[in-house]
Scaffold this active site. Structure first.
Site, PDB file in Angstrom:
ATOM      1  N   TYR A 108       0.934  -1.188  -0.013  1.00 42.51           N
ATOM      2  CA  TYR A 108      -0.095   0.036   0.247  1.00 42.51           C
ATOM      3  C   TYR A 108       0.847   1.318   0.084  1.00 42.51           C
ATOM      4  O   TYR A 108       0.367   2.215   0.613  1.00 42.51           O
ATOM      5  CB  TYR A 108      -0.927  -0.091   1.302  1.00 42.51           C
TER       6      TYR A 108
ATOM      7  N   HIS B  19     -17.695 -19.143  -6.599  1.00 41.15           N
ATOM      8  CA  HIS B  19     -17.466 -17.981  -6.202  1.00 41.15           C
ATOM      9  C   HIS B  19     -17.032 -17.116  -7.259  1.00 41.15           C
ATOM     10  O   HIS B  19     -16.181 -17.249  -8.139  1.00 41.15           O
ATOM     11  CB  HIS B  19     -16.280 -17.964  -5.070  1.00 41.15           C
TER      12      HIS B  19
ATOM     13  N   HIS C 239     -19.705  -5.533 -10.476  1.00 42.01           N
ATOM     14  CA  HIS C 239     -18.324  -5.603  -9.613  1.00 42.01           C
ATOM     15  C   HIS C 239     -17.485  -6.534 -10.459  1.00 42.01           C
ATOM     16  O   HIS C 239     -16.376  -6.165 -10.744  1.00 42.01           O
ATOM     17  CB  HIS C 239     -18.855  -6.549  -8.275  1.00 42.01           C
TER      18      HIS C 239
ATOM     19  N   HIS D  54     -13.573  -5.212 -12.919  1.00 44.13           N
ATOM     20  CA  HIS D  54     -12.322  -5.840 -12.744  1.00 44.13           C
ATOM     21  C   HIS D  54     -11.859  -6.072 -14.115  1.00 44.13           C
ATOM     22  O   HIS D  54     -10.612  -5.477 -14.497  1.00 44.13           O
ATOM     23  CB  HIS D  54     -12.415  -7.196 -12.063  1.00 44.13           C
TER      24      HIS D  54
ATOM     25  N   GLU E 127     -11.342  -3.808  -6.450  1.00 38.49           N
ATOM     26  CA  GLU E 127     -12.560  -4.155  -5.956  1.00 38.49           C
ATOM     27  C   GLU E 127     -13.547  -3.147  -6.119  1.00 38.49           C
ATOM     28  O   GLU E 127     -14.679  -3.305  -5.926  1.00 38.49           O
ATOM     29  CB  GLU E 127     -12.328  -4.726  -4.297  1.00 38.49           C
TER      30      GLU E 127
ATOM     31  N   TRP F 253     -11.394 -16.595  15.831  1.00 35.89           N
ATOM     32  CA  TRP F 253     -12.307 -16.164  14.750  1.00 35.89           C
ATOM     33  C   TRP F 253     -13.672 -15.445  15.487  1.00 35.89           C
ATOM     34  O   TRP F 253     -14.075 -14.265  15.139  1.00 35.89           O
ATOM     35  CB  TRP F 253     -12.560 -17.308  13.767  1.00 35.89           C
TER      36      TRP F 253
ATOM     37  N   ARG G 272     -15.406 -11.785  15.396  1.00 34.64           N
ATOM     38  CA  ARG G 272     -16.479 -11.698  15.057  1.00 34.64           C
ATOM     39  C   ARG G 272     -17.301 -10.753  15.998  1.00 34.64           C
ATOM     40  O   ARG G 272     -18.159  -9.942  15.596  1.00 34.64           O
ATOM     41  CB  ARG G 272     -17.227 -12.964  15.049  1.00 34.64           C
TER      42      ARG G 272
ATOM     43  N   HIS H 167     -12.580 -16.819   0.778  1.00 35.89           N
ATOM     44  CA  HIS H 167     -11.250 -15.981   0.714  1.00 35.89           C
ATOM     45  C   HIS H 167     -10.292 -16.914   1.654  1.00 35.89           C
ATOM     46  O   HIS H 167      -8.938 -16.562   1.388  1.00 35.89           O
ATOM     47  CB  HIS H 167     -11.594 -14.768   0.775  1.00 35.89           C
TER      48      HIS H 167
ATOM     49  N   ARG I  58      -8.835  -5.600   1.160  1.00 33.84           N
ATOM     50  CA  ARG I  58      -9.139  -5.065  -0.219  1.00 33.84           C
ATOM     51  C   ARG I  58     -10.541  -4.536  -0.196  1.00 33.84           C
ATOM     52  O   ARG I  58     -10.971  -3.598  -0.828  1.00 33.84           O
ATOM     53  CB  ARG I  58      -8.685  -6.049  -1.595  1.00 33.84           C
ATOM     54  N   TYR I  59     -11.478  -5.361   0.289  1.00 33.39           N
ATOM     55  CA  TYR I  59     -12.887  -5.469  -0.013  1.00 33.39           C
ATOM     56  C   TYR I  59     -13.350  -4.203   1.027  1.00 33.39           C
ATOM     57  O   TYR I  59     -14.349  -3.231   0.891  1.00 33.39           O
ATOM     58  CB  TYR I  59     -13.729  -6.370   0.371  1.00 33.39           C
TER      59      TYR I  59
HETATM   60  O1  X8Z Z   1     -15.480 -11.981  -3.590  1.00 33.60           O
HETATM   61  C1  X8Z Z   1     -15.767 -10.911  -3.779  1.00 33.60           C
HETATM   62  C2  X8Z Z   1     -16.213 -10.576  -5.349  1.00 33.60           C
HETATM   63  C3  X8Z Z   1     -15.266 -11.404  -6.307  1.00 33.60           C
HETATM   64  S1  X8Z Z   1     -13.474 -10.402  -5.953  1.00 33.60           S
HETATM   65  C4  X8Z Z   1     -17.404 -11.513  -5.681  1.00 33.60           C
HETATM   66  N1  X8Z Z   1     -16.667 -10.212  -3.093  1.00 33.60           N
HETATM   67  C5  X8Z Z   1     -16.517 -10.192  -1.661  1.00 33.60           C
HETATM   68  C6  X8Z Z   1     -17.084 -11.480  -1.085  1.00 33.60           C
HETATM   69  O2  X8Z Z   1     -17.878 -12.202  -1.746  1.00 33.60           O
HETATM   70  O3  X8Z Z   1     -17.035 -11.927   0.042  1.00 33.60           O
HETATM   71  C7  X8Z Z   1     -17.177  -8.903  -3.534  1.00 33.60           C
HETATM   72  C8  X8Z Z   1     -17.883  -8.350  -2.082  1.00 33.60           C
HETATM   73  C9  X8Z Z   1     -16.932  -9.059  -1.018  1.00 33.60           C
HETATM   74 ZN    ZN Z   2     -13.893  -8.607  -6.894  1.00 35.51          ZN
END
Ligand code: X8Z
Ligand code: ZN
Length: 597
Positions: free
Chosen positions: A207, A337, A367, A371, A395, A468, A472, A496, A505-506
């Site tokens: 970053y 996903h 979304h 990309h 993102e 975890w 939460r 993820h 990143r989100y």
């Molecule tokens: O994983 C994603 C995208 C792909 S980069 C569908 N997102 C995160 C998730 O689903 O947990 C978008 C929002 C957050």
């Molecule tokens: Zn994405």
């Protein structure tokens, strides 16, 4: 004696050559990165295709192929990043200096530099991702997929059913725990080999600031938005209590994680019907509009493309339509996903998602296409700069588009909504948006807080699950629907984690998208409230946005942000500004309630 020395030199070429050779020159450093980039391109061309095939057709063989390609790519990067150390202290030109730095950050999880380690690491990564993606469990005598389970979480209002399905999916992750622990150890060893404290520090180093300063930045941003989240949590908890009663959802304390309409309680838009204002509810449901108008998955994607075209972006290439996976195939295992791919760094861009015709996937389509348009915009940058300004930018591009594409004005323009509702719709609209965007923020933060603790060694495998749930509770104010089994590995139930995709990143994207939106609306001359602004059709905005996108990762992100918005910092004030009327409304609703948990 002489022979012996020579033999020793043959083994340790670099060490022996060093005293004799002069300090490498800036020109040599430049030539080194040019050659490294050519090698990276070659490895990526192969690894991308192997990954695409495995993700579209999960079998023993495709897993083997992907793991082999990734191991080779990983070995190459480790070799190059290690060799690059010889230019430490050389006064190179700024472009070469940046490339040398980015080379070390090229991989999310570098392999240790010893025989067999890259194979092991790549094997674990492929296996974890494949186990998650083909996960199924028995429910009411039927074997169900994550997609089926997500539909129940979204639609069911029966707490016993929600609990059973939530527990069923989380049970799928338990087998991953030993592999995840092995993976984390290997990835850390690789990161240390490249000079990072651990894999978490490597992730925080991308970053353009010190990794500790970046962690502090995320704290600062969370502080900016946390009061608003607590307000939303308080309101939603009260409505859930009213719906389900004290035995299911008490009036005080945390919220039960399975009652929020989403498997991970990361966005809560699916329970809008449960929490909608009693006085002014929404006049439309986007889920229903899409279904009533006969949208199908391809039409969803075409509609997304239409939004970008209105900003001046060239249409998607024909190959996008031929090669993308848009509907879940019935006859094979795939990674459902959603993701967007850039196969050849030119025009072979694709998406892969098991699209449903609903509001959630309407946004996801925008979304993912974000990309792809970003990848195409920076395709002329050199290899090491073909990336987002930072991963939060990547993102945020599509989410920025979806902010405009979610407005009633836009839905009316494309013929989905017969009339544009008046200001009476403002609070219902903002509440729907907040259930997705504000509810997401603490989740967006806690996933990597957990991984940072795992990679640093602060949390060992025995504490994975407790750590975890501690996070939460701390950030989201949530508890599981019942006690968790001793072998539970609930982080593994979120894509993820087994998919090894960093998550901060989100969190960043949920802030950047509002900064982009605020700047875009100002450029379009919009004078009204931010949540009513749509930049659909604004070619000048698109042109300027593309200027930012074309830069890729070629310079520090604050400079790139400035190109579009004039700002040089991540700033959540755009979020609070957008939602201001709702925050005031929530405060009013929460009068007399004891908020927090
Ligand atoms: O994983 C994603 C995208 C792909 S980069 C569908 N997102 C995160 C998730 O689903 O947990 C978008 C929002 C957050
Ligand atoms: Zn994405």
């Amino acid at each position: 004696m002489k022979t012996k020395l020579l033999a020793a030199c043959a083994v340790a070429v670099l060490a022996c050559a060093a005293p004799a050779a002069a300090q490498p020159t800036a020109a040599e450093a430049k030539a080194f990165v040019t050659d490294a980039e050519a090698q990276l391109d070659k490895a990526a061309a192969f690894a991308n295709r192997a990954a695409w095939v495995r993700a579209n057709f999960i079998t023993e063989d495709t897993q083997w192929l992907e793991a082999k390609a990734n191991a080779e790519q990983n070995e190459l990067v480790t070799r190059l990043a290690t060799a690059a150390a010889r230019f430490n202290g050389v006064a190179t030109d700024p472009v070469t200096a940046r490339k040398l730095k980015l080379l070390k950050l090229y991989l999310v999880s570098p392999a240790p530099n010893r025989p067999g380690a890259a194979d092991q690491l790549a094997g674990l990564v492929t296996k974890l991702d494949s186990t998650y993606s083909s996960g199924k469990f028995l429910y009411k005598g039927k074997s169900i997929t994550l997609n089926d389970a997500e539909a129940v979480m979204a639609e069911s209002r029966d707490p016993a059913e929600l609990k059973a399905v939530w527990e069923g999916w989380h049970g799928v992750a338990a087998v991953m725990k030993p592999d995840y622990a092995r993976f984390a150890a290997l990835s850390n060893e690789g990161a240390v080999g490249l000079g990072f404290k651990d894999t978490g520090a490597l992730w925080r180093s991308n970053y353009d600031m010190d990794p500790d300063a970046f962690a502090a930045e995320t704290d600062r941003l969370w502080t900016q938005v946390a009061p608003f989240y607590k307000n939303l949590h308080c309101y939603v908890r009260a409505e859930l209590n009213a719906k389900y009663g004290d035995a299911v959802q008490p009036k005080t304390g945390p919220i039960r994680a399975d009652l929020l309409g989403n498997m991970w309680a990361q966005s809560w838009g699916n329970i809008y019907d449960v929490v909608q204002p009693k006085t002014a509810s929404s006049s439309y449901s986007l889920d229903k509009l899409l279904q009533d108008k006969g949208y199908d998955p391809v039409k969803m994607v075409k509609t997304g493309e239409g939004f970008y075209s209105s900003l001046g972006y060239a249409p998607l290439p024909q190959t996008f339509w031929e090669r993308s996976l848009i509907v879940r195939p019935k006859d094979r295992e795939v990674v459902c996903h959603a993701s967007a791919w850039d196969i050849d760094d030119k025009d072979d861009i694709r998406i892969k998602m098991c699209t449903k015709v609903d509001a959630e996937d309407f946004r996801t389509v925008h979304h993912e296409l974000g990309h792809n348009y970003y990848q195409r915009a920076y395709q002329n940058q050199p290899t090491l700069f073909r990336n987002g300004a930072n991963d939060g930018f990547h993102e945020a591009i599509g989410d920025f588009a979806a902010l405009s594409a979610s407005t009633p004005t836009y839905l009316n323009q494309i013929g989905l909504l017969p009339t544009v509702p008046g200001t009476e719709e403002d609070i219902p609209f903002l509440l729907k948006m907040a259930l997705d965007k504000i509810a997401f923020l603490p989740f967006g933060l806690m996933v990597d807080r957990w991984r940072w603790e795992v990679f640093s060694g602060e949390v060992g495998p025995d504490q994975y699950n407790d750590a975890w749930w501690k996070l939460r509770l701390k950030y989201q104010g949530l508890v599981p629907p019942g006690p968790r089994p001793a072998d539970a590995f609930d982080p593994g139930a979120k894509y993820h984690v087994p998919g090894n995709t960093p998550y901060t990143r989100y969190f960043l994207a949920h802030i950047y998208q509002f900064q982009f939106h605020r700047a875009a609306c100002a450029q379009a001359g919009w004078k009204g409230p931010l949540h009513r602004c749509s930049v659909y059709g604004q070619k000048a905005v698109g042109e300027k946005f593309n200027k930012m996108m074309e830069l890729g990762q070629s310079q520090p992100w604050p400079q790139t942000l400035a190109v579009f918005s004039g700002e040089t910092r991540t700033d959540a004030s755009a979020v609070t500004q957008y939602f201001k009327p709702l925050d005031a409304w929530l405060t009013q609703q929460n009068k007399g309630r004891q908020c927090g948990w």
